[in-house]
Design a protein around this motif. Structure first.
Motif, mmCIF file in Angstrom:
data_model
loop_
_atom_site.group_PDB
_atom_site.id
_atom_site.type_symbol
_atom_site.label_atom_id
_atom_site.label_comp_id
_atom_site.label_asym_id
_atom_site.label_seq_id
_atom_site.Cartn_x
_atom_site.Cartn_y
_atom_site.Cartn_z
ATOM 1 N N TYR A 167 -13.395 -18.891 19.804
ATOM 2 C CA TYR A 167 -12.548 -19.607 20.255
ATOM 3 C C TYR A 167 -11.281 -18.676 20.420
ATOM 4 O O TYR A 167 -10.568 -18.627 21.323
ATOM 5 N N GLN A 168 -11.095 -17.575 19.605
ATOM 6 C CA GLN A 168 -10.087 -16.937 19.695
ATOM 7 C C GLN A 168 -10.001 -15.703 20.881
ATOM 8 O O GLN A 168 -9.157 -15.231 21.231
ATOM 9 N N PHE A 169 -11.242 -15.699 21.440
ATOM 10 C CA PHE A 169 -11.459 -14.602 22.694
ATOM 11 C C PHE A 169 -10.328 -14.965 23.874
ATOM 12 O O PHE A 169 -9.646 -14.204 24.325
ATOM 13 N N TRP A 170 -10.026 -16.164 24.167
ATOM 14 C CA TRP A 170 -9.159 -16.623 25.279
ATOM 15 C C TRP A 170 -7.552 -16.402 25.045
ATOM 16 O O TRP A 170 -6.975 -16.547 25.697
ATOM 17 N N LEU A 171 -7.508 -16.351 23.446
ATOM 18 C CA LEU A 171 -6.071 -16.263 23.231
ATOM 19 C C LEU A 171 -5.390 -14.686 23.502
ATOM 20 O O LEU A 171 -4.402 -14.828 23.671
ATOM 21 N N HIS A 172 -6.264 -13.923 23.840
ATOM 22 C CA HIS A 172 -6.078 -12.382 23.776
ATOM 23 C C HIS A 172 -5.501 -12.389 25.394
ATOM 24 O O HIS A 172 -6.275 -11.671 26.087
ATOM 25 N N ASN A 173 -4.570 -12.796 25.738
ATOM 26 C CA ASN A 173 -3.752 -12.491 27.243
ATOM 27 C C ASN A 173 -2.492 -12.368 27.313
ATOM 28 O O ASN A 173 -1.804 -13.302 26.360
#
Length: 317
Positions: A167-173
């Motif tokens: 889930y946290q993958f997409w948070l890194h932007n």
């Protein structure tokens, strides 16, 4: 037939592909600007991912015997046979993840691994899978052992943790705006940008995985502010392009501080106290940095007030 290994490989291929697509887009958009995209950061993340895949071959994990012991002495045997049980597992896992993540920032032994995740000086999707090679050795997964003790099978606990990290993958932007009411409940890119910041006002905040409610409950939530642009990376930035240095520089500095300690309890302090701690109280912990910043702001305000006093006096006359 799909196996766990096949699914894991497909997920890994997906996140790497998406991160590289983002990298190309950001590289093209930022060419000729003051903030060009850094391919070095992508290289370090890919090297980290490759090293962790290889580390699976090593039978080194402090969490494995702890999980085994917890399962042997479990209080119940949990069966996920209802939506309520799945929800309780999710909430319990989030609670454990919050304290694991908070400890990873506040105990230097765990920070030596977790600092690798915070070493990117730019925020991008590739940052998400730079997690450090030494997590298995430090046994950080033991923070989830209470779930096993309560009767959740170890493989289910680890699978739930994997879903949390996915889930946290997409948070890194750094390009997605705030998401309205979702900011009050869920971990979002805005909240996670604060977590990756080296600004003193933002340090040690927003530890949640999927949810942000435990940060709000325990007082560690900090909102991203327009007047305080995020500076990514560590307080003392990492500039190396060498993955070996990137992975082990914090362990080397920790062992050096312990070896140079004059007293055994000082060495223990370096191991268990927050990053930046020093036995003489002159360290650079988050608390010390915030105190220094407050003093600087008071000094600046006093100087500004003193400079404005003659003009104010003249106007009154």
């Amino acid at each position: 037939m799909l196996t766990t290994g096949t699914i894991a490989s497909a997920v890994t291929a997906f996140i790497v592909t998406v991160s590289l697509v983002e990298a190309v887009i950001l590289w093209r958009r930022r060419r000729g600007t003051d903030n060009p995209y850094s391919w070095k950061e992508v290289w370090l993340s890919l090297a980290d991912l490759a090293g962790r895949k290889l580390s699976v071959l090593l039978p080194l994990s402090l969490a494995t015997p702890v999980f085994h012991l917890a399962w042997e002495h479990r209080l119940f045997t949990v069966t996920l046979n209802s939506a309520l049980m799945v929800l309780l597992l999710f909430i319990g896992q989030e609670f454990c993840y919050y304290w694991y993540h908070r400890a990873s920032h506040r105990i230097r032994f765990f920070w030596a691994t977790h600092a690798v995740h915070h070493s990117p000086n730019q925020m991008s999707l590739a940052s998400a899978y730079r997690l450090g090679w030494t997590g298995k050795i430090t046994g950080s997964a033991v923070f989830f052992a209470p779930l096993v003790l309560l009767g959740v099978r170890p493989e289910v606990v680890l699978a739930t943790l994997s879903a949390n990290l996915l889930y946290q993958f997409w948070l890194h932007n750094d390009w997605m705006p705030k998401l309205g009411w979702l900011e009050y409940v869920f971990n979002t890119p805005s909240a996670h940008r604060v977590h990756h910041a080296s600004n003193v006002d933002y340090l040690d905040a927003n530890y949640g995985g999927v949810l942000i409610i435990f940060d709000r409950l325990f007082g560690t939530y900090v909102e991203e502010r327009a007047d305080e642009p995020v500076r990514y990376g560590l307080v003392h930035p990492t500039t190396t392009a060498n993955p070996i240095v990137n992975q082990f520089e914090h362990w080397i500095s920790l062992f050096r501080d312990m070896a140079n300690s004059r007293k055994p309890w000082h060495a223990l302090g370096y191991l268990t106290m927050p990053p930046g701690w020093a036995p003489d109280g002159q360290g650079t912990t988050t608390e010390a940095l915030r105190l220094a910043q407050q003093q600087q702001r008071r000094t600046a305000q006093a100087a500004e007030s003193a400079g404005a006093a003659p003009e104010g006096t003249l106007q009154q006359a």
